[in-house]
Scaffold this active site. Sequence first.
Site, PDB file in Angstrom:
ATOM      1  CD  GLU A   1      38.058  37.638 -78.088  1.00 26.99           C
ATOM      2  OE1 GLU A   1      38.899  37.289 -78.938  1.00 26.99           O
ATOM      3  OE2 GLU A   1      36.904  38.010 -78.382  1.00 26.99           O
TER       4      GLU A   1
ATOM      5  NE  ARG B   1      41.768  50.832 -85.964  1.00 26.10           N
ATOM      6  CZ  ARG B   1      41.277  50.208 -87.035  1.00 26.10           C
ATOM      7  NH1 ARG B   1      40.245  50.700 -87.698  1.00 26.10           N
ATOM      8  NH2 ARG B   1      41.832  49.087 -87.479  1.00 26.10           N
TER       9      ARG B   1
ATOM     10  NE  ARG C   1      50.148  43.850 -87.942  1.00 26.76           N
ATOM     11  CZ  ARG C   1      50.812  44.161 -89.037  1.00 26.76           C
ATOM     12  NH1 ARG C   1      51.210  43.212 -89.843  1.00 26.76           N
ATOM     13  NH2 ARG C   1      51.086  45.415 -89.332  1.00 26.76           N
TER      14      ARG C   1
ATOM     15  CB  ALA D   1      33.022  32.256 -76.770  1.00 32.88           C
ATOM     16  NE  ARG D   2      37.835  25.577 -78.120  1.00 35.04           N
ATOM     17  CZ  ARG D   2      38.889  24.760 -78.205  1.00 35.04           C
ATOM     18  NH1 ARG D   2      40.117  25.259 -78.171  1.00 35.04           N
ATOM     19  NH2 ARG D   2      38.716  23.480 -78.310  1.00 35.04           N
TER      20      ARG D   2
HETATM   21  C1  LIG Z   1      40.251  53.694 -91.169  1.00 36.14           C
HETATM   22  C2  LIG Z   1      40.847  52.311 -91.329  1.00 36.14           C
HETATM   23  C3  LIG Z   1      40.377  51.459 -92.312  1.00 36.14           C
HETATM   24  C4  LIG Z   1      40.916  50.151 -92.438  1.00 36.14           C
HETATM   25  N1  LIG Z   1      40.423  49.316 -93.392  1.00 36.14           N
HETATM   26  C5  LIG Z   1      40.911  48.056 -93.507  1.00 36.14           C
HETATM   27  C6  LIG Z   1      40.380  47.132 -94.458  1.00 36.14           C
HETATM   28  O1  LIG Z   1      39.479  47.443 -95.208  1.00 36.14           O
HETATM   29  N2  LIG Z   1      40.882  45.866 -94.505  1.00 36.14           N
HETATM   30  C7  LIG Z   1      41.903  45.474 -93.677  1.00 36.14           C
HETATM   31  O2  LIG Z   1      42.346  44.316 -93.768  1.00 36.14           O
HETATM   32  N3  LIG Z   1      42.433  46.320 -92.766  1.00 36.14           N
HETATM   33  C8  LIG Z   1      41.968  47.593 -92.654  1.00 36.14           C
HETATM   34  N4  LIG Z   1      42.494  48.439 -91.710  1.00 36.14           N
HETATM   35  C9  LIG Z   1      43.580  47.956 -90.834  1.00 36.14           C
HETATM   36  C10 LIG Z   1      44.927  48.567 -91.221  1.00 36.14           C
HETATM   37  O3  LIG Z   1      45.292  48.213 -92.544  1.00 36.14           O
HETATM   38  C11 LIG Z   1      46.025  48.083 -90.254  1.00 36.14           C
HETATM   39  O4  LIG Z   1      46.166  46.693 -90.330  1.00 36.14           O
HETATM   40  C12 LIG Z   1      45.707  48.437 -88.822  1.00 36.14           C
HETATM   41  O5  LIG Z   1      45.332  49.777 -88.743  1.00 36.14           O
HETATM   42  C13 LIG Z   1      46.916  48.174 -87.937  1.00 36.14           C
HETATM   43  O6  LIG Z   1      47.872  49.177 -88.163  1.00 36.14           O
HETATM   44  P1  LIG Z   1      49.410  49.003 -87.874  1.00 36.14           P
HETATM   45  O7  LIG Z   1      49.970  47.973 -88.817  1.00 36.14           O
HETATM   46  O8  LIG Z   1      49.993  50.374 -87.882  1.00 36.14           O
HETATM   47  O9  LIG Z   1      49.430  48.471 -86.360  1.00 36.14           O
HETATM   48  P2  LIG Z   1      50.191  47.238 -85.714  1.00 36.14           P
HETATM   49  O10 LIG Z   1      49.727  45.958 -86.265  1.00 36.14           O
HETATM   50  O11 LIG Z   1      50.067  47.437 -84.223  1.00 36.14           O
HETATM   51  O12 LIG Z   1      51.688  47.415 -86.136  1.00 36.14           O
HETATM   52  C14 LIG Z   1      52.452  48.549 -85.758  1.00 36.14           C
HETATM   53  C15 LIG Z   1      53.677  48.568 -86.647  1.00 36.14           C
HETATM   54  O13 LIG Z   1      54.452  47.409 -86.328  1.00 36.14           O
HETATM   55  C16 LIG Z   1      55.033  46.865 -87.492  1.00 36.14           C
HETATM   56  N5  LIG Z   1      54.540  45.489 -87.688  1.00 36.14           N
HETATM   57  C17 LIG Z   1      53.640  44.826 -86.938  1.00 36.14           C
HETATM   58  N6  LIG Z   1      53.472  43.584 -87.357  1.00 36.14           N
HETATM   59  C18 LIG Z   1      54.277  43.438 -88.427  1.00 36.14           C
HETATM   60  C19 LIG Z   1      54.537  42.385 -89.333  1.00 36.14           C
HETATM   61  N7  LIG Z   1      53.959  41.194 -89.219  1.00 36.14           N
HETATM   62  N8  LIG Z   1      55.421  42.602 -90.307  1.00 36.14           N
HETATM   63  C20 LIG Z   1      56.033  43.765 -90.455  1.00 36.14           C
HETATM   64  N9  LIG Z   1      55.834  44.830 -89.641  1.00 36.14           N
HETATM   65  C21 LIG Z   1      54.966  44.660 -88.638  1.00 36.14           C
HETATM   66  C22 LIG Z   1      54.657  47.801 -88.638  1.00 36.14           C
HETATM   67  O14 LIG Z   1      55.656  48.777 -88.758  1.00 36.14           O
HETATM   68  C23 LIG Z   1      53.403  48.464 -88.158  1.00 36.14           C
HETATM   69  O15 LIG Z   1      53.168  49.695 -88.753  1.00 36.14           O
HETATM   70  C24 LIG Z   1      41.974  49.727 -91.576  1.00 36.14           C
HETATM   71  C25 LIG Z   1      42.455  50.616 -90.598  1.00 36.14           C
HETATM   72  C26 LIG Z   1      41.908  51.891 -90.461  1.00 36.14           C
HETATM   73  C27 LIG Z   1      42.431  52.805 -89.381  1.00 36.14           C
END
Ligand SMILES: Cc1cc2nc3c(=O)[nH]c(=O)nc-3n(C[C@H](O)[C@H](O)[C@H](O)COP(=O)(O)OP(=O)(O)OC[C@H]3O[C@@H](n4cnc5c(N)ncnc54)[C@H](O)[C@@H]3O)c2cc1C
Length: 310
Positions: A120, A231, A114, A123-124
């Site tokens: 993006e 990733r 996030r 596609a609309r």
């Molecule tokens: C191998 C693998 C398997 C996965 N499997 C699944 C799955 O089965 N189902 C699924 O839904 N997802 C899955 N994910 C996604 C995973 O749970 C994370 O959502 C995704 O990797 C994004 O990580 P992130 O939150 O560190 O990154 P970002 O969204 O970029 O966020 C970075 C950091 O910013 C902070 N942050 C961002 N937004 C917020 C917020 N709204 N509130 C509080 N803090 C915030 C947090 O500290 C976060 O760690 C998978 C990911 C991986 C790598």
Amino acid sequence: MPLTEDQLAEIAAQREAAQPTRRATVPALETMLFTAIPLLDHGFVRVIDYMGDDGAIVQAARVSYGRGTKRVSEDAGLIRYLMRHRHSTPFEMCEIKYHVKLPIFVARQWIRHRMANVNEYSARYSVLDREFYIPAPAQLAAQSAANRQGRGDVLEGQEADHVLALLRDDAARNYDHYVEMLNEGADGGPLDDARQGLARELARMNLTLNTYTQWYWKTDLHNLLNFCSLRADAHAQYEIRVYAEAILDTVKAWVPAAYQAFVDYRLGAANFSAQMLAVLRRMLAGDAVEQATSGLSKREWAEMMEILAR
Ligand SMILES: Cc1cc2nc3c(=O)[nH]c(=O)nc-3n(C[C@H](O)[C@H](O)[C@H](O)COP(=O)(O)OP(=O)(O)OC[C@H]3O[C@@H](n4cnc5c(N)ncnc54)[C@H](O)[C@@H]3O)c2cc1C
């Protein structure tokens, strides 16, 4: 071929232009700028713009008036210290923008990160290209027996051929129906003057998830490295991992000191819990620790042994 002749000409024209600037630039990344790195069968990633360099991390950490950098080795040492101790905000001072072409199912994983700005392809508004990701035979694998989120042995012979045919046929048929519902030919004119055609925003719902989409994706170095640590990891799905690995090549060119610190302290490093450290200390003291007496669950024990390659 991910790019048309016209698109390649546009990129070449952009690469011809150069502007003098007082801002920091990085020659190694400048040579890569705008050029598409081909990925999968129709995808790519290319750097569109960037702000900052290794010096900008140091400059922010020291809150300097000028460039703020000292000797290269001192700067690299500070960057390594910041990475080691998770002082993340100086890394947020560097920003980078990519243009990515990727299958929709990969985009769904990617968008979970996030902390980025995304725009993006609509596609609309526009018709999606007839391009689908079809895995290379080496990537066509069975469900892993050990890992619910992974692949096992590669499919072979008739089974592989059949799966490939299904992937190709389903994607092609759904795309044919998409075009039929749109009632729009390659020249933009109607296929059948007697029909209105369905709106693009509705017709697209019939497309398969291996259809390619595109976006501009901008983030800062701290969050980019978070993306890459998740990733570019062996546990990530191959189809997103290739993008993360290509992005890491651009990071290496852009901020070599930060890249090396990331490889050493994040990508090639491992986290041990307090209980794991206690087990490690017992092992180092010559204690023959077993899972049953370790205080770790079977899964934690297996993960620890994997890290220790035992
Ligand atoms: C191998 C693998 C398997 C996965 N499997 C699944 C799955 O089965 N189902 C699924 O839904 N997802 C899955 N994910 C996604 C995973 O749970 C994370 O959502 C995704 O990797 C994004 O990580 P992130 O939150 O560190 O990154 P970002 O969204 O970029 O966020 C970075 C950091 O910013 C902070 N942050 C961002 N937004 C917020 C917020 N709204 N509130 C509080 N803090 C915030 C947090 O500290 C976060 O760690 C998978 C990911 C991986 C790598």
